[in-house]
Design a protein around this motif. Structure first.
Motif, mmCIF file in Angstrom:
data_model
loop_
_atom_site.group_PDB
_atom_site.id
_atom_site.type_symbol
_atom_site.label_atom_id
_atom_site.label_comp_id
_atom_site.label_asym_id
_atom_site.label_seq_id
_atom_site.Cartn_x
_atom_site.Cartn_y
_atom_site.Cartn_z
ATOM 1 N N PRO A 130 0.869 -1.155 0.137
ATOM 2 C CA PRO A 130 0.192 0.057 0.110
ATOM 3 C C PRO A 130 0.780 1.225 -0.041
ATOM 4 C CG PRO A 130 -0.056 -1.187 2.069
ATOM 5 C CD PRO A 130 0.653 -1.964 1.288
ATOM 6 N N ALA A 131 0.142 2.359 -0.670
ATOM 7 C CA ALA A 131 0.867 3.669 -0.492
ATOM 8 C C ALA A 131 0.148 4.582 0.290
ATOM 9 C CB ALA A 131 1.014 4.184 -2.177
ATOM 10 N N VAL A 132 0.931 5.253 1.018
ATOM 11 C CA VAL A 132 0.425 6.058 1.989
ATOM 12 C C VAL A 132 0.978 7.463 1.443
ATOM 13 C CG1 VAL A 132 0.351 7.026 4.374
ATOM 14 C CG2 VAL A 132 0.230 4.723 4.209
ATOM 15 N N VAL A 133 0.108 8.332 1.053
ATOM 16 C CA VAL A 133 0.364 9.766 0.496
ATOM 17 C C VAL A 133 0.336 11.083 1.275
ATOM 18 C CG1 VAL A 133 -0.002 10.948 -1.618
ATOM 19 C CG2 VAL A 133 0.409 8.890 -1.863
ATOM 20 N N ARG A 134 1.236 11.812 1.229
ATOM 21 C CA ARG A 134 1.255 13.004 2.166
ATOM 22 C C ARG A 134 1.587 14.183 1.413
ATOM 23 N NH1 ARG A 134 -1.373 9.956 5.073
ATOM 24 N NH2 ARG A 134 -1.154 9.565 7.102
ATOM 25 N N SER A 135 0.994 15.263 1.712
ATOM 26 C CA SER A 135 1.595 16.597 0.800
ATOM 27 C C SER A 135 2.754 17.185 1.918
ATOM 28 C CB SER A 135 0.350 17.735 0.878
ATOM 29 O OG SER A 135 0.151 17.958 2.231
ATOM 30 N N LEU A 136 3.383 17.872 1.164
ATOM 31 C CA LEU A 136 4.411 18.678 1.959
ATOM 32 C C LEU A 136 3.803 19.523 3.355
ATOM 33 C CD1 LEU A 136 7.348 19.923 2.596
ATOM 34 C CD2 LEU A 136 6.835 21.715 0.850
ATOM 35 N N GLU A 137 2.786 20.062 3.162
ATOM 36 C CA GLU A 137 1.990 20.660 4.232
ATOM 37 C C GLU A 137 1.765 19.549 5.187
ATOM 38 O OE1 GLU A 137 -1.290 24.061 3.987
ATOM 39 O OE2 GLU A 137 -2.328 22.002 3.966
ATOM 40 N N HIS A 138 1.203 18.803 5.128
ATOM 41 C CA HIS A 138 0.864 17.612 5.893
ATOM 42 C C HIS A 138 2.126 17.125 6.739
ATOM 43 C CE1 HIS A 138 -2.068 14.606 7.411
ATOM 44 N NE2 HIS A 138 -1.056 14.170 7.822
ATOM 45 N N LEU A 139 2.942 16.938 6.059
ATOM 46 C CA LEU A 139 4.401 16.368 6.713
ATOM 47 C C LEU A 139 4.918 17.537 7.634
ATOM 48 C CD1 LEU A 139 6.277 14.512 3.654
ATOM 49 C CD2 LEU A 139 5.242 13.606 5.716
ATOM 50 N N GLU A 140 4.796 18.554 7.092
ATOM 51 C CA GLU A 140 5.641 19.567 8.052
ATOM 52 C C GLU A 140 4.701 19.977 9.199
ATOM 53 O OE1 GLU A 140 5.730 22.876 5.219
ATOM 54 O OE2 GLU A 140 7.704 22.585 4.899
ATOM 55 N N ALA A 141 3.451 19.552 9.250
ATOM 56 C CA ALA A 141 2.576 19.733 10.357
ATOM 57 C C ALA A 141 2.760 18.548 11.436
ATOM 58 C CB ALA A 141 1.307 19.706 10.137
ATOM 59 N N THR A 142 3.224 17.198 10.780
ATOM 60 C CA THR A 142 3.716 16.203 11.569
ATOM 61 C C THR A 142 4.951 16.481 12.201
ATOM 62 O OG1 THR A 142 2.624 14.731 9.851
ATOM 63 C CG2 THR A 142 4.246 13.705 11.388
ATOM 64 N N ILE A 143 5.720 16.989 11.898
ATOM 65 C CA ILE A 143 7.149 17.190 12.360
ATOM 66 C C ILE A 143 7.329 18.531 12.972
ATOM 67 C CG2 ILE A 143 8.146 15.542 10.571
ATOM 68 C CD1 ILE A 143 9.218 17.919 9.338
ATOM 69 N N ALA A 144 6.249 19.256 12.980
ATOM 70 C CA ALA A 144 6.452 20.562 13.532
ATOM 71 C C ALA A 144 6.265 20.616 15.049
ATOM 72 C CB ALA A 144 5.214 21.388 13.258
ATOM 73 N N GLY A 145 7.143 21.540 15.747
ATOM 74 C CA GLY A 145 7.323 21.441 17.277
ATOM 75 C C GLY A 145 8.020 20.697 17.925
ATOM 76 N N ASN A 146 9.128 20.101 17.188
ATOM 77 C CA ASN A 146 9.992 18.962 17.680
ATOM 78 C C ASN A 146 9.253 17.941 18.544
ATOM 79 O OD1 ASN A 146 12.337 17.783 18.258
ATOM 80 N ND2 ASN A 146 13.053 19.446 19.554
ATOM 81 N N PRO A 147 8.429 17.039 18.105
ATOM 82 C CA PRO A 147 7.878 16.407 18.825
ATOM 83 C C PRO A 147 8.409 15.154 19.733
ATOM 84 C CG PRO A 147 7.497 15.711 16.696
ATOM 85 C CD PRO A 147 8.205 16.909 16.684
#
Length: 174
Positions: free
Chosen positions: A72-89
């Protein structure tokens, strides 16, 4: 729109072997533009006018036509990836002492997924379609984060090291 596709079960074991050059050509033939790959594990960066889910379906259809299965392929936009990594989780879980993972799902996660996951791994964050986990480097071998979480969530997911997701986002930015 710029996207990244994270493919599950590519070049793992003896099944679903494909070179990155073949994967890039396969994706281009499926109508994706400006296709590149990162590492040998099915991280594909591309441009498309399709919605993310339609791009995932196009990639999966092309993989099936090539003879690859259960990828399976999981597709993410740049905007979504940036939200995922934001804030140094992972600030409390440095790379020097912890393995840090992002498991990406195609579907929205059920609200009760955290309780079970916390018994196996330290859940750092649960987002709409991602679970970020950390495990001490000295953890016992054989923990299958991706498989365990996919069974719990009952949805196909794929797991990447956090630094890989960060690098894919950086590459998408150009």
């Amino acid at each position: 729109m710029r996207y990244a596709a994270f493919l599950r079960a590519i070049n793992v074991g003896k099944h679903n072997r494909i070179t990155m050059a073949e994967l890039r050509a396969l994706c281009a033939d499926a109508g994706l533009a400006d296709v590149s790959t990162y590492l040998q594990t099915g991280n594909v960066l591309f441009e498309s006018g399709l919605a993310a889910e339609d791009a995932a379906t196009a990639i999966e259809d092309a993989l099936v036509q090539r003879g690859l299965r259960n990828a399976p392929a999981v597709v993410r936009s740049l905007e979504h990836l940036e939200a995922t990594i934001a804030g140094n989780p992972f600030a409390a879980f440095p790379a020097a002492t912890h393995s840090r993972y992002v498991t990406l799902f195609r579907e929205t996660l059920p609200p009760d997924v955290v309780a079970g996951a916390n018994r196996q791994f330290h859940v750092v964050a649960v987002q709409q379609r991602e679970i970020l986990t950390a495990a001490p480097l000295e953890r016992p071998q054989g923990l299958d984060i991706n498989g365990w979480l996919s069974k719990q969530v009952r949805s196909e997911g794929t797991t990447r090291y956090f630094h890989v997701v960060e690098e894919v986002a950086r590459l998408l930015r150009g």
